[in-house]
Each structure stands twice: as C-alpha cells, then as structure tokens.
Scaffold this motif. Structure first.
Motif, mmCIF file in Angstrom:
data_model
loop_
_atom_site.group_PDB
_atom_site.id
_atom_site.type_symbol
_atom_site.label_atom_id
_atom_site.label_comp_id
_atom_site.label_asym_id
_atom_site.label_seq_id
_atom_site.Cartn_x
_atom_site.Cartn_y
_atom_site.Cartn_z
ATOM 1 N N ASP A 140 0.826 -1.217 0.000
ATOM 2 C CA ASP A 140 0.000 0.000 0.000
ATOM 3 C C ASP A 140 0.861 1.268 0.000
ATOM 4 O OD1 ASP A 140 -2.247 1.538 -0.029
ATOM 5 O OD2 ASP A 140 -2.784 1.212 2.079
ATOM 6 N N ALA A 141 2.150 1.124 0.276
ATOM 7 C CA ALA A 141 3.041 2.290 0.152
ATOM 8 C C ALA A 141 3.617 2.257 -1.266
ATOM 9 C CB ALA A 141 4.140 2.245 1.205
ATOM 10 N N GLU A 142 2.676 2.352 -2.252
ATOM 11 C CA GLU A 142 3.036 2.156 -3.658
ATOM 12 C C GLU A 142 3.445 3.445 -4.354
ATOM 13 O OE1 GLU A 142 0.082 2.780 -2.629
ATOM 14 O OE2 GLU A 142 -0.552 4.312 -4.058
ATOM 15 N N GLY A 143 2.933 4.569 -3.853
ATOM 16 C CA GLY A 143 3.198 5.842 -4.532
ATOM 17 C C GLY A 143 4.684 6.114 -4.609
ATOM 18 N N ARG A 144 5.378 5.957 -3.491
ATOM 19 C CA ARG A 144 6.817 6.230 -3.440
ATOM 20 C C ARG A 144 7.592 5.290 -4.365
ATOM 21 N NH1 ARG A 144 6.732 5.173 2.927
ATOM 22 N NH2 ARG A 144 4.753 6.207 2.549
ATOM 23 N N VAL A 145 7.054 4.061 -4.548
ATOM 24 C CA VAL A 145 7.756 3.060 -5.365
ATOM 25 C C VAL A 145 7.722 3.459 -6.856
ATOM 26 C CG1 VAL A 145 7.771 0.625 -6.056
ATOM 27 C CG2 VAL A 145 7.316 1.244 -3.668
ATOM 28 N N ILE A 146 6.587 3.985 -7.302
ATOM 29 C CA ILE A 146 6.530 4.435 -8.714
ATOM 30 C C ILE A 146 7.232 5.785 -8.891
ATOM 31 C CG2 ILE A 146 4.446 3.095 -9.227
ATOM 32 C CD1 ILE A 146 2.874 5.761 -9.184
ATOM 33 N N LEU A 147 7.180 6.617 -7.837
ATOM 34 C CA LEU A 147 7.857 7.917 -7.928
ATOM 35 C C LEU A 147 9.369 7.735 -7.969
ATOM 36 C CD1 LEU A 147 5.688 10.061 -5.465
ATOM 37 C CD2 LEU A 147 5.746 10.238 -7.961
ATOM 38 N N ALA A 148 9.865 6.629 -7.381
ATOM 39 C CA ALA A 148 11.301 6.341 -7.395
ATOM 40 C C ALA A 148 11.821 6.324 -8.839
ATOM 41 C CB ALA A 148 11.578 5.002 -6.709
ATOM 42 N N ASP A 149 11.106 5.599 -9.710
ATOM 43 C CA ASP A 149 11.515 5.548 -11.116
ATOM 44 C C ASP A 149 11.490 6.936 -11.757
ATOM 45 O OD1 ASP A 149 11.961 2.769 -11.362
ATOM 46 O OD2 ASP A 149 9.807 2.398 -11.700
ATOM 47 N N ALA A 150 10.424 7.681 -11.457
ATOM 48 C CA ALA A 150 10.270 9.000 -12.084
ATOM 49 C C ALA A 150 11.354 9.960 -11.590
ATOM 50 C CB ALA A 150 8.881 9.551 -11.793
ATOM 51 N N LEU A 151 11.676 9.909 -10.310
ATOM 52 C CA LEU A 151 12.721 10.797 -9.772
ATOM 53 C C LEU A 151 14.093 10.417 -10.335
ATOM 54 C CD1 LEU A 151 11.540 11.155 -6.051
ATOM 55 C CD2 LEU A 151 11.506 12.939 -7.827
ATOM 56 N N ASP A 152 14.330 9.119 -10.488
ATOM 57 C CA ASP A 152 15.555 8.660 -11.160
ATOM 58 C C ASP A 152 15.612 9.226 -12.582
ATOM 59 O OD1 ASP A 152 16.570 7.101 -9.107
ATOM 60 O OD2 ASP A 152 15.870 5.187 -9.939
ATOM 61 N N TYR A 153 14.499 9.081 -13.276
ATOM 62 C CA TYR A 153 14.432 9.484 -14.683
ATOM 63 C C TYR A 153 14.609 10.987 -14.852
ATOM 64 C CZ TYR A 153 12.971 9.176 -19.580
ATOM 65 O OH TYR A 153 12.945 9.229 -20.948
ATOM 66 N N ALA A 154 14.142 11.753 -13.866
ATOM 67 C CA ALA A 154 14.218 13.219 -13.926
ATOM 68 C C ALA A 154 15.654 13.703 -14.088
ATOM 69 C CB ALA A 154 13.598 13.832 -12.663
ATOM 70 N N ALA A 155 16.596 12.943 -13.548
ATOM 71 C CA ALA A 155 18.010 13.343 -13.603
ATOM 72 C C ALA A 155 18.498 13.475 -15.045
ATOM 73 C CB ALA A 155 18.871 12.352 -12.836
ATOM 74 N N ASN A 156 17.870 12.710 -15.971
ATOM 75 C CA ASN A 156 18.260 12.782 -17.384
ATOM 76 C C ASN A 156 18.159 14.191 -17.950
ATOM 77 O OD1 ASN A 156 18.673 10.047 -17.391
ATOM 78 N ND2 ASN A 156 16.652 9.544 -18.217
ATOM 79 N N TYR A 157 17.310 15.015 -17.360
ATOM 80 C CA TYR A 157 17.082 16.371 -17.889
ATOM 81 C C TYR A 157 18.019 17.409 -17.291
ATOM 82 C CZ TYR A 157 12.850 14.320 -19.778
ATOM 83 O OH TYR A 157 11.962 13.524 -20.467
ATOM 84 N N LYS A 158 18.906 16.968 -16.370
ATOM 85 C CA LYS A 158 19.766 17.908 -15.646
ATOM 86 C C LYS A 158 18.963 19.134 -15.187
ATOM 87 C CE LYS A 158 24.061 16.437 -17.822
ATOM 88 N NZ LYS A 158 23.467 15.079 -17.910
ATOM 89 N N PRO A 159 17.874 18.883 -14.497
ATOM 90 C CA PRO A 159 16.919 19.961 -14.206
ATOM 91 C C PRO A 159 17.449 21.005 -13.233
ATOM 92 C CG PRO A 159 16.295 17.975 -13.033
ATOM 93 C CD PRO A 159 17.444 17.593 -13.915
ATOM 94 N N LYS A 160 16.861 22.189 -13.348
ATOM 95 C CA LYS A 160 17.239 23.253 -12.418
ATOM 96 C C LYS A 160 16.512 23.067 -11.088
ATOM 97 C CE LYS A 160 15.121 27.176 -14.360
ATOM 98 N NZ LYS A 160 15.324 28.264 -15.229
ATOM 99 N N ALA A 161 15.394 22.350 -11.117
ATOM 100 C CA ALA A 161 14.691 21.971 -9.891
ATOM 101 C C ALA A 161 13.677 20.882 -10.217
ATOM 102 C CB ALA A 161 13.967 23.169 -9.296
ATOM 103 N N VAL A 162 13.383 20.044 -9.236
ATOM 104 C CA VAL A 162 12.354 19.026 -9.393
ATOM 105 C C VAL A 162 11.363 19.149 -8.238
ATOM 106 C CG1 VAL A 162 11.849 16.546 -9.461
ATOM 107 C CG2 VAL A 162 13.922 17.424 -10.570
ATOM 108 N N PHE A 163 10.077 19.228 -8.581
ATOM 109 C CA PHE A 163 9.020 19.190 -7.573
ATOM 110 C C PHE A 163 8.230 17.913 -7.812
ATOM 111 C CE2 PHE A 163 9.701 23.741 -8.395
ATOM 112 C CZ PHE A 163 9.903 24.219 -7.099
#
Ligand code: BES
Ligand code: ZN
Ligand code: ZN
Length: 502
Positions: A350-373
C-alpha cells in the motif's frame, strides 16, 4: 461562459442581477450611496439594518434598474482593515453561489475600491483582481457528468465592473489569465473525480494527449513494453497485479530557449489504490480513485502555464498505474529495482506511490533539471498532521521551498515544511535491499518517512522538493467557498504561481 469587464455605474449594468461589495465598517455610507443611485430603492434595507456587511454575507433586494426591475445583491467583505486575498476569494464565491441558488445566470460583480484593498494586502492590483475572479470562477465547478439532470446551473454571462477608469489594463489582462488558470484547475478536479473504470492508466494517458493538442505542450506516452525496456522496476512491480497496464507520461513545454535547463514536475498517478495485497479496508476505499491527484495537478499546471506562455521550460513526468491485489500482484517482502538500479523492499504494497515515484525521480536526472518538484497523495499521515488545509513539503533546496511557501501564502494553497533529518534514514533500512518502503510498525512519522524514501532517489542529483497533498487534494467537505468537496485541484495554482516566480 461569457466574461466581460466594464467601466460603468452599477445602475447601468445590464444583467439579471448585480452585486455590490461592502465592508462591514462602511455599510452605512455604501448603502446610502447605492440608495441615491437607485432613487430610494434601498430605504427598507437601510432602515431594517438586516444587512451588516460581515464576511461572505449575501442579501438580495429589488431595485429599479435601467430597463426593468432588477435584483441587487449586497455582499459583505468583513472589516476593511482585515481584508486579505483569501477573504476576497471567499466573499465573491459566496455571492456567485447565491446567484446559482437563484438560478440566475447573467450577473454582475462590482470590484471593490482596489486602491483601498491594496493598502492592506501588500499584493499588486493584478493579484487582488485575480483573487476576486478566482472566487467567482472556481466556485462554478460541479462534477455531474454521470447524472442525467444536473441541479447546478453555472453562471453563463459575467460582467465585472467598476466606475473608476483606473487600472483598466491590469483588470482586463488579469481576467483572461484567471480564466485560463481556473479552467486548468477544473481539468485537475475532473481528472481526480473521474471514476477509476473510466480513467485507467491508458485512458488517463490518452486523455492528457488529447488535452495537450488543444494547448501548447506535448505528451509522449511509454507503454508497458517500453517501461520494461527502460527497467522502471517500481512502476512494473506496482502495476503487475492489475489487468490495466501502466503508462509513463512525459509532458514537455518550452517557453524559453531549448538550451535552458527545465523545471521538472513529477506527479503520482495511481488511478486506483486498493492497497494491493496489503489491501485497504472497504470503508472509504472508493476515494482512492483520487490517488492520481498529484498527476492531475501536473496536467493542470501544464494546461495553465502553456496557455499563459510562461517564459521557462517545464517537463512533466507521470507514472500512471493501478494498484490491485491478484495472483500476479507484488507481495509484501518482494524486492524491486528502480530505473537507476536502486533496490527497494516492498514491505507494504500500500506504500506504492513512493515506489513508482522512485523511477520518475531517477528518470528526472536525465534532464539535468534546475529543480524538481514531486506532488503526491502520498500518506494518510499527512491528513492526520495537517487535516485538509495544508500540504506537507520536504526537500533539499531552501530556495525552492521558500518559493513554494510564498506561492502558497498568495494562492492559499498553503504548504508547511517537515524535516528530513538524517536520523530518520535508519528507520527505512532494509536487510535485503537498498531501502525499505515503510518504517518499523507503530513508530510514526509516516509523512516524513515517505519523504526520506523519495530523497534516496532525488538524492543530490538536483534541487528537489516533495509535496504531500493527501489531505488537500481530496477532501470530504468544502474547505472554502470556492473549493468543492472531493477533488480540489490543489497544486495547480501553487505550481503556476511558483513557476511564474522562478
Ligand atoms: N494513497 C495512499 C495515501 C492516502 C491516504 C491518500 C489517505 C489520501 C488519503 C497511499 O498510497 C498509502 O496508502 N499510504 C500508506 C503508507 C503506509 C503503508 C506506510 C498510508 O498512508 O497508510
Ligand atoms: Zn497506497
Ligand atoms: Zn496511494
């Protein structure tokens, strides 16, 4: 809905009803002024003292207008020395809803003395007008598409008016912008309220794609095969119990040169959260159709910022899944591997949200972003901590947290910080994987531990702030006059305001 702005006297406004906004400490002067304009039509009202001008008070009288007898609403703003943007939103929403209850659809709203208001609220004229229009527009929401006869009749022709020619340009520009923002909030509310059978991950993706084609952003959709190829093990793991396959959405908006680093918005898109094998109790489970309100806020933000042509680049990342129990579902104790290779022990499905967000936060690094929310209906504990009024934030960047906080104060989509002290990290230690998705039973700090888990993936790859909207995005009762129950669209106005100031 037709929207106009006119510089005219209240008695010359042509509508089924007009409203005049009155400060409590100025009732006498204002009513006498109106009475002169309407040639004695308010004699009885003045004599009775039935209207006091208190906040959100509304009173209907009948006066002789230009061509026919018309309804005049006097609406209270409370004490002039205590006016705030939020009080304006609520007073105008209360007035709009009174018109709705009388089934009046062509109505006028008087703008108060803007200079006087500005003397108190410390915000610009545009901000004040924005709050007023938000109150009116946002109050007009209803989700009744599956009901044959909708009792709610929204306003159809709205005229905002003032008899002062000052600030005409600010007012007209603001009107257009607020309509865009309010429509974007409605998009987010609709997505949240849509039942999960109507909005599976695939349907969600297709719907957002359609929306994007009418606005100025693009959407790429990764299907299950592509998600597997990319080794997004969190998304695959959480969705594997469902017959509805996952999707991963990438939204792109370029408002600045392509070489400029983007801001990334990540939204939790669990189209239904049954809890999976760690199944939730039945009572209230129906509300978990709204467990994609983070994703909805990201989509709403793109709707608004792309139409407002904000001058920055923004990427949206949405993992969309359904969390279900079945013979193929992940089981407590299973280990999943995220996009970047970090292993996660799923001690509670049931603590599934963080598990799918893990992939997305990992993936966000590809953009060398100035900030991630990231924004998510992540923890029931956030509802315990903040109720339905404030979202919890946690993160690694003080500047971004401050920007969010200020935007929250202005929009009244308020946020409050919780700490991510390193001491909490040991509570998330796993004996079989790099991190465990829950803390030890009964030791509390549920919202913080959600943040601690996400921090492992955001790490120091970019400035990052997490927003837990479990309490604010889905509400059991109206938290304000202009916010309906169920999906509120929380996050859209917060993001627009934050991004405007980056
Ligand atoms: N979607 C829920 C969080 C939630 C609860 C949102 C209530 C809105 C209202 C989330 O996926 C969840 O179930 N979280 C668990 C985490 C726990 C198992 C560590 C929770 O909060 O109970
Ligand atoms: Zn859950
Ligand atoms: Zn959830």
């Amino acid at each position: 809905m037709k929207i106009k702005f006119e510089v005219k006297k209240i008695k010359d406004i042509k509508a089924d009803a007009v409203s005049s906004f009155v400060f409590e400490d100025q009732v006498d002067q204002k009513l006498h002024w109106l009475n002169t304009l309407f040639k004695g039509g308010l004699d009885v009202l003045i004599e009775s003292k039935d209207f006091k001008g208190t906040a959100n008070e509304v009173f209907i009288t009948y006066v002789n207008g230009e061509s026919k007898t018309k309804r005049l609403m006097t609406a209270g703003l409370g004490n002039s020395k205590e006016i705030t943007l939020e009080k304006l939103r609520n007073a105008y929403a209360a007035a709009a809803k009174k018109f709705n209850s009388l089934k009046l659809t062509s109505v006028g709203f008087e703008l108060p003395d803007l200079t006087a208001v500005k003397g108190i609220v410390n915000y610009s004229i545009a901000d004040i007008v924005q709050a007023i229009c938000e109150g009116v527009f946002l109050s007009q929401y209803s989700f009744k598409r599956y009901i044959e006869k909708n009792e709610f009749v929204p306003l159809d022709e709205i005229v905002f008016f003032t008899d002062s020619p000052k600030y005409t340009k600010e007012i007209s520009d603001t009107l257009k912008n607020v309509k865009i923002i309010s429509d974007a909030v409605f998009v987010a509310r609709d997505l949240g309220n849509e039942p999960s059978n109507m909005l599976t991950p695939n349907k969600f993706a297709e719907h957002v794609k359609k929306l994007s084609m009418k606005a100025n952003y693009t959407v790429s959709i990764f299907d299950e095969k592509k998600i597997k190829q990319l080794n997004m093990g969190g998304i695959i793991g959480v969705s594997q119990g469902s017959d509805n396959p996952p999707r991963f959405l990438i939204l792109q908006y370029f408002g600045s040169s392509k070489s400029e680093k983007p801001v990334v918005l990540v939204g939790k898109g669990v189209t239904f959260d049954s809890g999976g094998i760690s199944i939730k109790p039945s009572v209230g489970m129906e509300n978990m159709k709204m467990d994609m309100c983070g994703a909805a806020a990201v989509v709403g933000a793109f709707e608004a910022i792309s139409r407002l042509h904000l001058k920055l680049n923004v990427i949206g990342l949405i993992p969309a899944v359904e969390n279900m129990p079945s013979g193929t579902a992940i089981k407590p104790g299973d280990v999943l591997k995220s996009y970047s290779g970090t292993t996660m022990e799923v001690a509670n499905t049931d603590a599934e949200g963080r598990v799918i967000l893990a992939d997305a936060l990992d993936y966000a690094a590809n953009y060398k972003p100035k900030a991630v929310f990231d924004i998510a209906t992540l923890t029931g504990a956030a509802v315990i901590t903040f109720g339905n009024l404030i979202a919890g934030i946690m993160g690694t960047d003080d500047n971004m947290k401050k920007k969010l906080f200020d935007a929250g104060e202005k929009t009244n989509e308020r946020v409050w910080e919780l700490p991510l002290y390193a001491d909490y990290e040991k509570l998330m230690k796993s004996e079989v994987a790099d991190i465990r998705n829950i803390g030890p039973a009964g030791r509390g700090a549920g919202t913080i531990l959600g943040g601690i888990f996400l921090k492992k993936f955001a790490s120091d790859k970019y400035p990052w702030v997490h927003i837990d909207i479990a309490g604010t995005a889905m509400v059991p009762a109206e938290p304000a006059e202009y916010i309906s129950k169920d999906a509120t669209g929380f996050g859209v106005r917060l993001f627009v305001e934050t991004l405007k100031n980056l």
